[in-house]
Enzyme design. Sequence first.
Site, PDB file in Angstrom:
ATOM      1  CB  CYS A  67      42.976  37.549  37.556  1.00 23.40           C
ATOM      2  SG  CYS A  67      44.607  36.784  37.516  1.00 23.40           S
ATOM      3  CG  HIS A  80      44.588  42.072  38.369  1.00 21.74           C
ATOM      4  ND1 HIS A  80      43.827  41.403  39.299  1.00 21.74           N
ATOM      5  CD2 HIS A  80      45.487  41.172  37.908  1.00 21.74           C
ATOM      6  CE1 HIS A  80      44.245  40.146  39.399  1.00 21.74           C
ATOM      7  NE2 HIS A  80      45.254  39.975  38.554  1.00 21.74           N
ATOM      8  CD  GLU A 122      41.700  43.734  40.816  1.00 28.65           C
ATOM      9  OE1 GLU A 122      41.346  43.994  39.647  1.00 28.65           O
ATOM     10  OE2 GLU A 122      42.174  42.632  41.156  1.00 28.65           O
TER      11      GLU A 122
END
Lengths: 734, 225
Positions: free
Chosen positions: B87, B195, B197
């Site tokens: 990002c 993302h 994560e």
Amino acid sequence: MMTELSPAEIKAQGLYLQWGLSEDEFQQVEKILGRLPNFTETGLFAAMWSEHCAYKNSKPLLKQFKTTSDRILQGPGEGAGVLDIGDGQAVVFKAESHNHPTAVEPYQGAATGVGGIVRDIFSMGARPVAMLDSLHFGELDDAATKYLVDQTIAGIGDYGNCMGIPTVGGETTFDAIFKNNTIMNAMCVGILNVDDQQKGAAAGDGNSIYYVGAKTGRDGIQGAIFASAEFSDEQESQRSAVQVGDPFAEKQLMEACLELIHDHADILVGIQDMGAAGLVSSSAEMGAKAGYGMQLDLDLVPQRESGMIPYELMLSESQERMLLCVKKGHEQEVEALFAKYESEAVKIGHVTAETQYQLFHKGQQVADVPVHALVDEAPVYTQPSRQPERLKQVTEQFEPEIENMNDTFIELLEQPTIASKHAIYERYDSQVQTNTVVAPGADSAVIRLRGTNKGLAMTTDANPRYMYLDPYKGGQIALSEAARNIVASGAQPLGITDCLNFGSPEDPEVYYELQQATKGMAEACDTFGTPVISGNVSLYNEFNKQPIYPTPMVGMVGLIESMDRLTTIDFKHTGDLIYVIGTTKDDFNGSEIQKMQNETVSGQLFDFDLQVEKQHQDLVSDLIDQHLVASAHDLAEGGLAVGLAESSFAGDLGVAVTVDLPQSWLFAETQSRFIVSVTPDNQAAFEALAGDQAQLIGTVDDDRFAIHTNGQSIDMSLADAKHSWKEALAWQLN
Amino acid sequence: MKYAIIRFPGSNCDWDLFYVLRDVMAVTPEFVDYRETTLPDETAAVLVPGGFSYGDYLRSGAIARFSPIMAAVKAFADAGHPVIGICNGFQILTEAGLLPGALRKNSSLDFICKPQPLTVTNATTLFTHEFDAGETVMFPIAHGEGNYYCDDATLAQLKQNHQIAFTYQNNPNGSTADIAGVTNERGNVLGMMPHPERASEAILGGDDGQRLFASLIASVTAAAQ
């Protein structure tokens, strides 16, 4: 540039009236001081005694609220309330309105509304973990409203996204009454290690007062006074009373403050946000709470504009600023810490044992007033109250006109208040911090408590239409609906925060609404065992003397003790049994379908029974404890048909339902109802526990959405229904 | 071995990466302040997290790339070690010239946060070898400036060198050739807007992201042996 009038000129010209102090109030100030107040002092009193800061019209009503529970660590009166959630942790939350600023400058108004409430949370020592909002706009039939909606969402999103705080939930409704009075309420939830809890108090003779964060400018001067006045066509838009936000500065400020709180607790005496009425309210409140006075040297206040006079410095509502009280002798530690975050920390004064509030500017004393006079001695008013005519009428329930059930159902799904809000919430980062278990679009948002098997459920609810038809029952319903949302997600309600958005309390009919609404809310708080731990009051939401519908917003937080209790609204498997808990009646006054067909709501609100509501919530909670439901969803706007549709759309599964009801009753908004789905193996156990409080109405189906009644049926493909619901708001916003 | 997470002022996905690496993947993450000029000893990989560095009031990542730590990150990448930017991290790495192309405002001009189905276009990189080529994975996006752009010549090179790691299945932001993630030519620097994560625990809605971190960990472990 402002001209500072002399005390005699202030009195002769009645300047205080423009600033919102009445004749009586000005005389009271004169009596307290034993002399005429000077220009700066008049400004201090006008701000501190405004409704926004002093709650002078609402205080007697707020006393009705329950503010105790076994879990309370901090009730109303600080930056935010605090509730114990076990394992050495507490949840901190508060909601605040930013209605007036959002109405005149939606992007900055909304953004700074978020910024302000976030500061309230971290000032308590908590890390903000979630944001919610409650937004009420005019109809989407003109470009100005669409612009307002777009910019409000952009402002909320840009601020929260940049801060790295997920916006996990909220509500948005549309009604003509809000055309010139947008309601923008923001709620922030934080998690606190109990040992880190802070107070906004400045104690200890000689301790240092620190100004930290952004510099002071002329933005937002008189914001608190502005928030305590009505709008009209004649007035200019008062754009200068709106502040400008800088979320990056706030992120740095937050990290610095949290590090100070966690790692330097021994030197920090107190901390408070500079919110409404800026430097004066934060400093005076910190002194008064601790029982100390204060001397501030205004030349030291970091300034980004030249020539600011004391009045401007004290009343500016420039954002991203906090006030600290630090133990004497530890100045360098504080300054070094803030420097690390490239945030400014400047000592601007010190605490004094005498309880005088004294300001100095260019070597002159410019204010010398008793600190308690500013904070605690604002007059309190009980305004005259009169029941509005519309509430005296005894009327029948509205009867919807339905030619074709499928058409009416689709039309209802496309109402902006009912339609999916994804076009709004997808503009908010709902997942940063990686704790979001139930994202926006459900009954409650749920975040996990990292490192435990627990979670927090949270929701915001207001129902202005019910409130308008019956503020007392409406107040009970607002609380009940919030609790229903929390319970349906598998949580136990812990407590609430509120924003009381009303018209002018000086209008007896509005004051009546305020009395009745708070009475209803207070009774419901007792029923659900949910104390009010924080909140704010936003009065004077009027345009050309037309008040908004009474709009108390309830922000509720619940605790999921064990994540295996987590329950979601989506249907899970084809063939599961669908039950409705609660009975359905012809309750249409104030409903979405009445508004859709008549363009407004009217008549006497339907009946509501708090005890029945509590029984049904307890039943759902018991069913969840026994793991007997696959999904649970509360019924609200649009009634049974819309509730079934929402569970269907969330699970991408249809329904085959048959009810022994007149066709229109599918849209009735009888309260205290849930729909739950149950796997066939749990049928016997479910029915044994639920008894006659739940009725089997059908099963979860594949791709057909069919509800059969005594009259016509709703019968269509799931995909068609979902498409209408999902895209309607995006179409109307463009 | 340490996994260095660079923190800029305004980074806000730093802890998210930290928790996934420590709690889910059981490796050792370490935060590195943007003012540092060297990476910690034993750094095996560098991760540049999401957020809004310096508020991103200018073009995203345009200021962060001048931070003192970036010279060390560039040297680390030039030495062939793995660097991943997610990002805002992707935006910073393109601004720093470690990756080709640029990230523009989303075509809708609005911030977008929602889960996105992605195709794993290249399952042979240091970061993606635990996936199957052509596989669909679900990672959330959350950005206002994720519209990947490169000129035709660069795009042809990206394709020829198999530098496109992930593509969007329903392009949410106007990205050229649906690109969601690219590597440098050497293949040791990955930038991606989605993302991973946020998609590494079932309770958060999916765990496809774990395999990206598992790929990275296996790669650096193998390199160390």
